[in-house]
Design an enzyme around this catalytic site. Sequence first.
Site, PDB file in Angstrom:
ATOM      1  N   ARG A  17       0.836  -1.213   0.000  1.00 29.89           N
ATOM      2  CA  ARG A  17       0.000   0.000   0.000  1.00 29.89           C
ATOM      3  C   ARG A  17       0.873   1.267   0.000  1.00 29.89           C
ATOM      4  O   ARG A  17       0.561   2.244   0.675  1.00 29.89           O
ATOM      5  CB  ARG A  17      -0.928   0.049   1.204  1.00 29.89           C
ATOM      6  CG  ARG A  17      -1.992  -0.998   1.238  1.00 29.89           C
ATOM      7  CD  ARG A  17      -3.015  -0.810   0.132  1.00 29.89           C
ATOM      8  NE  ARG A  17      -4.167  -1.665   0.348  1.00 29.89           N
ATOM      9  CZ  ARG A  17      -4.216  -2.961   0.032  1.00 29.89           C
ATOM     10  NH1 ARG A  17      -3.180  -3.557  -0.523  1.00 29.89           N
ATOM     11  NH2 ARG A  17      -5.311  -3.650   0.267  1.00 29.89           N
ATOM     12  N   SER A  72     -10.601  -0.928   3.920  1.00 30.88           N
ATOM     13  CA  SER A  72      -9.788  -1.128   5.128  1.00 30.88           C
ATOM     14  C   SER A  72      -9.389   0.230   5.694  1.00 30.88           C
ATOM     15  O   SER A  72      -8.791   1.040   4.975  1.00 30.88           O
ATOM     16  CB  SER A  72      -8.507  -1.884   4.797  1.00 30.88           C
ATOM     17  OG  SER A  72      -8.801  -3.113   4.208  1.00 30.88           O
ATOM     18  N   GLU A 101      -4.786   3.402   6.918  1.00 29.01           N
ATOM     19  CA  GLU A 101      -4.477   3.281   5.497  1.00 29.01           C
ATOM     20  C   GLU A 101      -5.154   4.432   4.749  1.00 29.01           C
ATOM     21  O   GLU A 101      -4.701   4.877   3.704  1.00 29.01           O
ATOM     22  CB  GLU A 101      -5.037   1.940   4.997  1.00 29.01           C
ATOM     23  CG  GLU A 101      -4.508   1.533   3.649  1.00 29.01           C
ATOM     24  CD  GLU A 101      -5.546   0.868   2.790  1.00 29.01           C
ATOM     25  OE1 GLU A 101      -6.094   1.532   1.891  1.00 29.01           O
ATOM     26  OE2 GLU A 101      -5.797  -0.313   3.015  1.00 29.01           O
TER      27      GLU A 101
HETATM   28  N1  EPU Z   1      -9.920 -11.383  10.156  1.00 33.63           N
HETATM   29  C1  EPU Z   1     -10.565 -11.559  11.344  1.00 33.63           C
HETATM   30  N2  EPU Z   1     -11.617 -10.744  11.643  1.00 33.63           N
HETATM   31  C2  EPU Z   1     -12.040  -9.783  10.815  1.00 33.63           C
HETATM   32  C3  EPU Z   1     -11.373  -9.578   9.581  1.00 33.63           C
HETATM   33  C4  EPU Z   1     -10.312 -10.396   9.275  1.00 33.63           C
HETATM   34  O1  EPU Z   1     -10.231 -12.429  12.132  1.00 33.63           O
HETATM   35  O2  EPU Z   1     -13.014  -9.098  11.169  1.00 33.63           O
HETATM   36  C5  EPU Z   1      -8.784 -12.272   9.815  1.00 33.63           C
HETATM   37  C6  EPU Z   1      -9.204 -13.608   9.244  1.00 33.63           C
HETATM   38  O3  EPU Z   1      -8.338 -14.560   9.788  1.00 33.63           O
HETATM   39  C7  EPU Z   1      -8.912 -13.515   7.771  1.00 33.63           C
HETATM   40  C8  EPU Z   1      -7.747 -12.565   7.750  1.00 33.63           C
HETATM   41  O4  EPU Z   1      -7.974 -11.673   8.838  1.00 33.63           O
HETATM   42  O5  EPU Z   1      -8.563 -14.750   7.250  1.00 33.63           O
HETATM   43  C9  EPU Z   1      -7.641 -11.777   6.468  1.00 33.63           C
HETATM   44  O6  EPU Z   1      -8.883 -11.123   6.193  1.00 33.63           O
HETATM   45  P1  EPU Z   1      -9.253 -10.646   4.719  1.00 33.63           P
HETATM   46  O7  EPU Z   1      -9.012 -11.732   3.739  1.00 33.63           O
HETATM   47  O8  EPU Z   1     -10.602 -10.033   4.749  1.00 33.63           O
HETATM   48  O9  EPU Z   1      -8.130  -9.572   4.435  1.00 33.63           O
HETATM   49  P2  EPU Z   1      -7.541  -8.348   5.267  1.00 33.63           P
HETATM   50  O10 EPU Z   1      -6.110  -8.638   5.539  1.00 33.63           O
HETATM   51  O11 EPU Z   1      -8.397  -8.000   6.405  1.00 33.63           O
HETATM   52  C10 EPU Z   1      -6.671  -7.181   3.095  1.00 33.63           C
HETATM   53  C11 EPU Z   1      -6.737  -5.838   2.442  1.00 33.63           C
HETATM   54  C12 EPU Z   1      -8.092  -5.651   1.742  1.00 33.63           C
HETATM   55  C13 EPU Z   1      -8.259  -6.770   0.725  1.00 33.63           C
HETATM   56  C14 EPU Z   1      -8.190  -8.106   1.451  1.00 33.63           C
HETATM   57  C15 EPU Z   1      -8.264  -9.293   0.530  1.00 33.63           C
HETATM   58  C16 EPU Z   1      -5.306  -4.365   3.743  1.00 33.63           C
HETATM   59  C17 EPU Z   1      -5.250  -3.240   4.702  1.00 33.63           C
HETATM   60  N3  EPU Z   1      -6.530  -4.781   3.404  1.00 33.63           N
HETATM   61  O12 EPU Z   1      -7.626  -7.187   4.160  1.00 33.63           O
HETATM   62  O13 EPU Z   1      -8.026  -4.431   1.044  1.00 33.63           O
HETATM   63  O14 EPU Z   1      -9.505  -6.667   0.049  1.00 33.63           O
HETATM   64  O15 EPU Z   1      -6.901  -8.200   2.146  1.00 33.63           O
HETATM   65  O16 EPU Z   1      -7.060  -9.409  -0.157  1.00 33.63           O
HETATM   66  O17 EPU Z   1      -4.266  -4.854   3.302  1.00 33.63           O
HETATM   67  C18 EPU Z   1      -8.519  -2.103   1.220  1.00 33.63           C
HETATM   68  O18 EPU Z   1      -7.310  -1.907   1.089  1.00 33.63           O
HETATM   69  O19 EPU Z   1      -9.338  -1.159   1.377  1.00 33.63           O
HETATM   70  C19 EPU Z   1      -9.016  -3.472   1.225  1.00 33.63           C
HETATM   71  C20 EPU Z   1     -10.299  -3.762   1.404  1.00 33.63           C
END
Ligand code: EPU
Length: 337
Positions: A164, A236, A331
């Site tokens: 990012r 996010s 972010e």
């Molecule tokens: N998780 C939880 N609780 C929650 C959310 C997530 O426990 O409420 C844990 C779960 O274990 C899950 C893991 O976090 O397996 C990852 O969650 P998710 O796949 O939703 O991804 P993220 O790391 O929370 C990132 C990006 C998103 C992107 C997703 C999918 C960042 C800051 N965010 O989120 O990007 O869509 O991966 O690749 O890196 C954005 O930048 O606005 C955005 C939405």
Amino acid sequence: MKTFENYSLLNNNTFGIDVQANYFIEYDSVEELQQLLRSDLLRENKMFHIGGGSNLLFINDYQGVILHSKIGGVEAVEGTRTKVVLRVGAGVVWDDFVAYCCTKNYGGVENLSGIPGEVGAAPVQNIGAYGVEAKEVISKVECVRVDNGEECTFTAAQCRFGYRDSVFKRDWKGQYIVTAVYFQLTKNGVPNVNYGSLAEEIKKYPEVTIANVRDAVLAIRHRKLPEPKVLGNAGSFFMNPVVDAGKFKELQGKWPSIPFYEAGKQFKVPAGWLIEQCGWKGKSVGKVAVHGSQALVLINKGGANGLDIINLSDSIRQSVRDKFGIDLVPEVNIIFG
Ligand code: EPU
């Protein structure tokens, strides 16, 4: 070119914050942008450039000029049997571009389906989702220099992409405006479906095609992320923190089920998980809340202002600091006006 005075930004930020800008100007070409940058209005006022407003939080009215690109166009500039390079105008809606690539069966951006915003922001933010980052497909970025309107082109290496992150957010912050982005895409390539939730979702489809990956990504996003037109949000709110091996070992010792991604010698931990462990998931505070399906997303339930969101963000950061000793970094770009 269109110029508006005392312009409400309500429809230009996905958080749905009702603030005004003294001036809002939309330009249609590099020449118009150059003319603007050399104008008295821009010399005498501060300026901020927006895209789709999907990664922004306005705290106050903006006392200056907001610029917005309407530079369009998707053009194939190079092609071989296996590859194509597309030059895309900064004002093109990101997901329209992705949908176009998927229809043409050009591979590389299908995992980035459904991301709100416009093409010009993709290199600045190095947008990413479901195991793919924009830096993997961006080959060049065309810009205009803010101080003198000169055109320049940067290679991907010069953009110094990170998670990012890019040079446009750091050393060159505020110095360039992106006008077009070159994407190198594959013809008949094999989609990357290694990311946990995508690997699961794609099993529902008969085969792993670019079109099916797009549909699978859109289905996951639809389940987890709120629709900004219904519930104001900017995706996010925080970045996922990256910790060193020592800190990670300490965390894993206390919370053995902590999810993680290896990031070189370091470890990236999902901020959504940390926030959920602190009990914030689905919690409301006045007009704002933490989304019930993804704790990394803060939402405006209606009529909130920027400070309401910041106060919630501060409380969450404090809880995560107290419990895990980690400082979450927003972010979202916070604009104080
Ligand atoms: N998780 C939880 N609780 C929650 C959310 C997530 O426990 O409420 C844990 C779960 O274990 C899950 C893991 O976090 O397996 C990852 O969650 P998710 O796949 O939703 O991804 P993220 O790391 O929370 C990132 C990006 C998103 C992107 C997703 C999918 C960042 C800051 N965010 O989120 O990007 O869509 O991966 O690749 O890196 C954005 O930048 O606005 C955005 C939405």
